[in-house]
Each structure stands twice: as structure tokens, then as C-alpha cells.
Design a protein around this motif. Structure first.
Motif, PDB file in Angstrom:
ATOM      1  N   HIS A   1       8.348 -53.087  24.887  1.00  0.00           N
ATOM      2  CA  HIS A   1       8.445 -51.776  24.228  1.00  0.00           C
ATOM      3  C   HIS A   1       8.011 -50.638  25.148  1.00  0.00           C
ATOM      4  O   HIS A   1       8.594 -49.551  25.130  1.00  0.00           O
ATOM      5  N   SER A   2       6.995 -50.875  25.963  1.00  0.00           N
ATOM      6  CA  SER A   2       6.489 -49.830  26.854  1.00  0.00           C
ATOM      7  C   SER A   2       7.552 -49.410  27.871  1.00  0.00           C
ATOM      8  O   SER A   2       7.653 -48.229  28.219  1.00  0.00           O
ATOM      9  N   ALA A   3       8.326 -50.378  28.355  1.00  0.00           N
ATOM     10  CA  ALA A   3       9.385 -50.057  29.311  1.00  0.00           C
ATOM     11  C   ALA A   3      10.488 -49.233  28.643  1.00  0.00           C
ATOM     12  O   ALA A   3      10.995 -48.260  29.225  1.00  0.00           O
ATOM     13  N   TRP A   4      10.860 -49.598  27.426  1.00  0.00           N
ATOM     14  CA  TRP A   4      11.859 -48.807  26.686  1.00  0.00           C
ATOM     15  C   TRP A   4      11.347 -47.393  26.447  1.00  0.00           C
ATOM     16  O   TRP A   4      12.084 -46.411  26.589  1.00  0.00           O
ATOM     17  N   HIS A   5      10.073 -47.294  26.060  1.00  0.00           N
ATOM     18  CA  HIS A   5       9.491 -45.974  25.795  1.00  0.00           C
ATOM     19  C   HIS A   5       9.489 -45.110  27.059  1.00  0.00           C
ATOM     20  O   HIS A   5       9.841 -43.928  27.015  1.00  0.00           O
ATOM     21  N   ASN A   6       9.097 -45.707  28.171  1.00  0.00           N
ATOM     22  CA  ASN A   6       9.077 -44.956  29.424  1.00  0.00           C
ATOM     23  C   ASN A   6      10.482 -44.496  29.797  1.00  0.00           C
ATOM     24  O   ASN A   6      10.682 -43.394  30.309  1.00  0.00           O
TER      25      ASN A   6
ATOM     26  N   ASN B   1      13.141 -53.531  19.608  1.00  0.00           N
ATOM     27  CA  ASN B   1      13.039 -52.526  20.662  1.00  0.00           C
ATOM     28  C   ASN B   1      14.375 -51.896  21.042  1.00  0.00           C
ATOM     29  O   ASN B   1      14.499 -50.676  21.140  1.00  0.00           O
ATOM     30  N   ALA B   2      15.385 -52.722  21.286  1.00  0.00           N
ATOM     31  CA  ALA B   2      16.691 -52.197  21.680  1.00  0.00           C
ATOM     32  C   ALA B   2      17.321 -51.390  20.548  1.00  0.00           C
ATOM     33  O   ALA B   2      17.957 -50.359  20.787  1.00  0.00           O
ATOM     34  N   TRP B   3      17.146 -51.842  19.310  1.00  0.00           N
ATOM     35  CA  TRP B   3      17.691 -51.098  18.156  1.00  0.00           C
ATOM     36  C   TRP B   3      17.023 -49.731  18.024  1.00  0.00           C
ATOM     37  O   TRP B   3      17.703 -48.723  17.756  1.00  0.00           O
ATOM     38  N   LEU B   4      15.709 -49.688  18.200  1.00  0.00           N
ATOM     39  CA  LEU B   4      14.997 -48.410  18.125  1.00  0.00           C
ATOM     40  C   LEU B   4      15.441 -47.466  19.236  1.00  0.00           C
ATOM     41  O   LEU B   4      15.580 -46.254  19.032  1.00  0.00           O
ATOM     42  N   TYR B   5      15.673 -48.023  20.406  1.00  0.00           N
ATOM     43  CA  TYR B   5      16.118 -47.202  21.534  1.00  0.00           C
ATOM     44  C   TYR B   5      17.514 -46.638  21.263  1.00  0.00           C
ATOM     45  O   TYR B   5      17.799 -45.483  21.602  1.00  0.00           O
ATOM     46  N   TYR B   6      18.370 -47.426  20.622  1.00  0.00           N
ATOM     47  CA  TYR B   6      19.712 -46.932  20.277  1.00  0.00           C
ATOM     48  C   TYR B   6      19.610 -45.777  19.275  1.00  0.00           C
ATOM     49  O   TYR B   6      20.328 -44.765  19.385  1.00  0.00           O
ATOM     50  N   ASP B   7      18.723 -45.903  18.313  1.00  0.00           N
ATOM     51  CA  ASP B   7      18.519 -44.811  17.348  1.00  0.00           C
ATOM     52  C   ASP B   7      18.050 -43.548  18.059  1.00  0.00           C
ATOM     53  O   ASP B   7      18.479 -42.437  17.739  1.00  0.00           O
ATOM     54  N   TRP B   8      17.130 -43.727  19.013  1.00  0.00           N
ATOM     55  CA  TRP B   8      16.652 -42.575  19.782  1.00  0.00           C
ATOM     56  C   TRP B   8      17.791 -41.964  20.581  1.00  0.00           C
ATOM     57  O   TRP B   8      17.912 -40.738  20.674  1.00  0.00           O
ATOM     58  N   LEU B   9      18.652 -42.802  21.142  1.00  0.00           N
ATOM     59  CA  LEU B   9      19.784 -42.331  21.929  1.00  0.00           C
ATOM     60  C   LEU B   9      20.723 -41.480  21.063  1.00  0.00           C
ATOM     61  O   LEU B   9      21.263 -40.469  21.513  1.00  0.00           O
ATOM     62  N   LEU B  10      20.872 -41.873  19.806  1.00  0.00           N
ATOM     63  CA  LEU B  10      21.688 -41.082  18.868  1.00  0.00           C
ATOM     64  C   LEU B  10      21.045 -39.721  18.617  1.00  0.00           C
ATOM     65  O   LEU B  10      21.736 -38.701  18.551  1.00  0.00           O
ATOM     66  N   ASP B  11      19.731 -39.710  18.481  1.00  0.00           N
ATOM     67  CA  ASP B  11      19.024 -38.465  18.158  1.00  0.00           C
ATOM     68  C   ASP B  11      19.142 -37.413  19.254  1.00  0.00           C
ATOM     69  O   ASP B  11      19.116 -36.214  18.972  1.00  0.00           O
ATOM     70  N   ILE B  12      19.253 -37.819  20.509  1.00  0.00           N
ATOM     71  CA  ILE B  12      19.259 -36.837  21.606  1.00  0.00           C
ATOM     72  C   ILE B  12      20.663 -36.319  21.931  1.00  0.00           C
ATOM     73  O   ILE B  12      20.808 -35.499  22.841  1.00  0.00           O
ATOM     74  N   GLN B  13      21.665 -36.789  21.190  1.00  0.00           N
ATOM     75  CA  GLN B  13      23.020 -36.302  21.451  1.00  0.00           C
ATOM     76  C   GLN B  13      23.134 -34.821  21.064  1.00  0.00           C
ATOM     77  O   GLN B  13      22.462 -34.346  20.143  1.00  0.00           O
ATOM     78  N   LYS B  14      23.997 -34.109  21.770  1.00  0.00           N
ATOM     79  CA  LYS B  14      24.106 -32.664  21.583  1.00  0.00           C
ATOM     80  C   LYS B  14      24.879 -32.278  20.332  1.00  0.00           C
ATOM     81  O   LYS B  14      24.702 -31.183  19.799  1.00  0.00           O
TER      82      LYS B  14
END
Length: 330
Positions: free
Chosen positions: A183-188, A228-241
Motif C-alpha cells: 500500500h505504501s508504494a501505491w500511495h507514494n 490496493n490496486a482497486w483503491l488506486y484505480y478509484d484515485w486515478l478516476l478522481d484526478i481526471q480533468k
């Protein structure tokens, strides 16, 4: 983190007696140090006393604070060369005790202070050291937080700050490929990607997002139920313009989940994510989800009730909510 718990055995009388003696010695040393602090004794002898105490217990934040005050009160502190020598020794001392308690907040905080106070810090050497420490405990968030601190110092001094970000981004890729549950690597990675995207044109940004999609896909195929990967995908959606970009990523996510479900049709987390992706897609772009896809979502939730009976209430509530929003019979 998946490490087997060691079964405890009852200590012998000799071991109990030795432990009592260690506790007595520790209490005596602790009282001595606290007396020195109360009397504002800032000498090399008091510095040595705090060292001996912290070697036994790294969680004494008051002693760490006292130790810093002693350093800055010594006459040698005013000399750049003497300070460099003292703090080099302090860094070696910290390195010795890190292995005893790598998760000590106060020890990492003190190391940050020591590096920041050095007249001539060697940040590249420190970065290499942190990499070795993370090799011992790759998910240790104290170590990752400290690594971000070191990288920030390197970035401040660098003429090519983008190159520093790229190097650190590559390090997170290496760590995730080694352990996709880190998780720490995904967060970083989430801290670095926005900075990297600002330095790229539109084609470069699309290429970077595709790389992220491939990394997530690999992690999900490795362990579909790891969050972890699912949470990162959700974050990736949030930062879209824009919502259009989010919808495009959601379609990619849906296609990815469908491929996975062909191999593991009853995998719980992908099924939940499939329903959530369709629900979010319809929210962002009304009418974009077909009636057959909506009915599939309700059927998926009914399947989940059988796969995951402990959370039947959750799936029933989700089904009821979506049926109402989509005007379908549950």
C-alpha cells in the motif's frame, strides 16, 4: 503482513530473574536521565546517558527531545566541522538502533532532524540507505515517509526536478511489481503521478495513464481480492480533468473486470467493482449504461449474496438503491 505468529513459551525462573534485573537497571538509568534533564545538564556525559537509555527503548520521545537540546547547547555545535562529526556519529548510532524498532516515530523524527542539521548532508547516500531498509520491511510506512522527506531534499537541490520524480516513480514500479499489496508504494505513486503528468503533453498523459492501467491490471490479476490496486484505480478516476475522461477510464475498468471474470467468475471484489463501475458510469453520463447491463448488475448483486453471505444486507441495500435509481424491479 502474512508472518506466522511465534508460539510463546513460559519463561523459566532464571529468565524471569534476569528480566527483573534488566527492568531495575532500566528504571535506574531512566530516573538518572530525567534528573539530569530536570537540572538542565547539557554535557557529553548527559548525552552518553541518553544514548544508553535510547538503546534500550526508542519510544522515549522526551529523551529524544532532551538529546537534541544537549547537542545544540554544546560549544562544539557552533563549529561546522565539529557539528558534522557529531551528527555523522549520531546517524551511525541511529542506524544501529533502527533494526531494533524500525517503526519508531521518534527515531525517524530524530534522524530527519540530524540530517537537516548537518552542514554537509549526503542525501544520495541516505536515499540508498532507505532503499536497503525498505528491503527489510517493504511496507513500513515510517520508512516510506522518511524516503519522501529525503527525495524532497534531493529535489530542492536538483536542477532537473522532473528527473528526480521519474527516478522515484520507477522505484515505486519496482516495489509494486515485487509486491502488489504494498500500500505504501501505491500511495507514494499517487503523490508522484500528478507532478509527472503536468510535465507531459496530451499524448504523453494518455500514454502514462495506459501504463498505469497495465500496472493495475497486472496487480489485479495477481490478487483480485487485494484492495490496493482497486483503491488506486478509484484515485486515478478522481484526478481526471473531465467526466468524459472518467467515463473512458470506467469503460476500460469494466472491460478489464470482464476479462478477469472469465478466469475467476466468482471472485468477490471484481464483481463488486463491476457493479460500482456501472453505477458511477450512469451517474456521470445518464443513459450510457444499457438496460441489459443494469439488469446484469442486479443479477450480480444476487450472486454476491450467495458468494458472500456475511454481507447479504449490504448487497440487498445496493440492489434496492440501484433499482430505485434505474427504475427497475429488484
Amino acid at each position: 503482513h502474512g508472518r506466522r505468529r511465534q508460539q510463546e513459551r513460559k519463561p523459566t525462573q532464571d529468565e524471569l530473574q534476569q528480566a527483573k534485573q534488566r527492568v531495575d537497571r532500566f528504571r535506574a538509568l531512566n530516573s538518572h536521565v530525567m534528573d539530569l534533564k530536570a537540572k538542565s545538564v547539557f554535557t557529553k556525559d548527559s548525552l552518553d546517558a541518553t544514548k544508553r537509555l535510547l538503546e534500550q527503548n526508542t519510544e522515549l520521545h522526551t529523551v529524544w527531545n532532551y538529546r537534541r537540546t544537549i547537542f545544540t547547547s554544546l560549544d562544539e555545535w557552533q563549529s561546522q566541522d565539529a557539528r558534522q562529526q557529531m551528527l555523522d556519529g549520531e546517524l551511525k548510532f541511529l542506524l544501529d538502533i533502527i533494526t531494533k524498532n524500525i517503526k519508531s516515530y521518534w527515531m525517524w523524527n530524530h534522524r530527519m532532524w540530524a540530517l537537516s542539521s548537518l552542514p554537509r548532508p549526503e542525501w544520495q547516500r541516505e536515499l540508498a540507505l532507505v532503499a536497503k531498509l525498505l528491503a527489510l520491511d517493504a511496507r513500513n510506512y515510517h520508512g516510506w515517509d522518511y524516503r519522501r522527506f529525503v527525495v524532497a531534499q534531493l529535489k530542492d537541490a536538483a536542477t532537473d526536478k522532473y528527473a528526480v520524480d521519474i527516478q522515484e516513480f520507477a522505484f515505486t514500479t519496482e516495489q509494486i511489481n515485487h509486491d502488489c499489496a504494498n500500500h505504501s508504494a501505491w500511495h507514494n505513486r499517487s503523490k508522484l503521478l500528478p507532478e509527472i503528468l503536468t510535465q507531459r503533453d496530451e499524448d504523453g498523459q494518455l500514454q502514462a495513464l495506459q501504463t498505469e492501467n497495465d500496472l493495475i491490471l497486472n496487480a489485479i490479476y495477481t490478487d483480485p481480492d487485494d484492495q490496493n490496486a482497486w483503491l488506486y484505480y478509484d484515485w486515478l478516476l478522481d484526478i481526471q480533468k473531465s467526466d468524459a475522461d472518467r467515463c473512458r477510464l470506467l469503460r476500460n475498468k469494466i472491460a478489464m473486470i470482464r476479462e478477469l471474470l472469465e478466469l475467476e467468475e466468482d471472485s468477490k471484489r471484481p464483481l463488486i467493482e463491476l457493479v460500482s463501475a456501472y453505477a458511477e458510469l450512469e451517474r456521470l453520463q445518464s443513459g450510457s449504461v444499457l438496460e441489459t447491463e443494469k439488469k446484469e448488475c442486479l443479477e450480480t448483486l444476487r450472486r454476491l449474496e450467495g458468494i458472500d453471505p456475511y454481507r447479504v444486507g449490504r448487497y440487498t441495500d445496493m440492489s434496492r438503491t440501484l433499482s430505485k435509481q434505474w427504475a427497475l424491479a429488484a
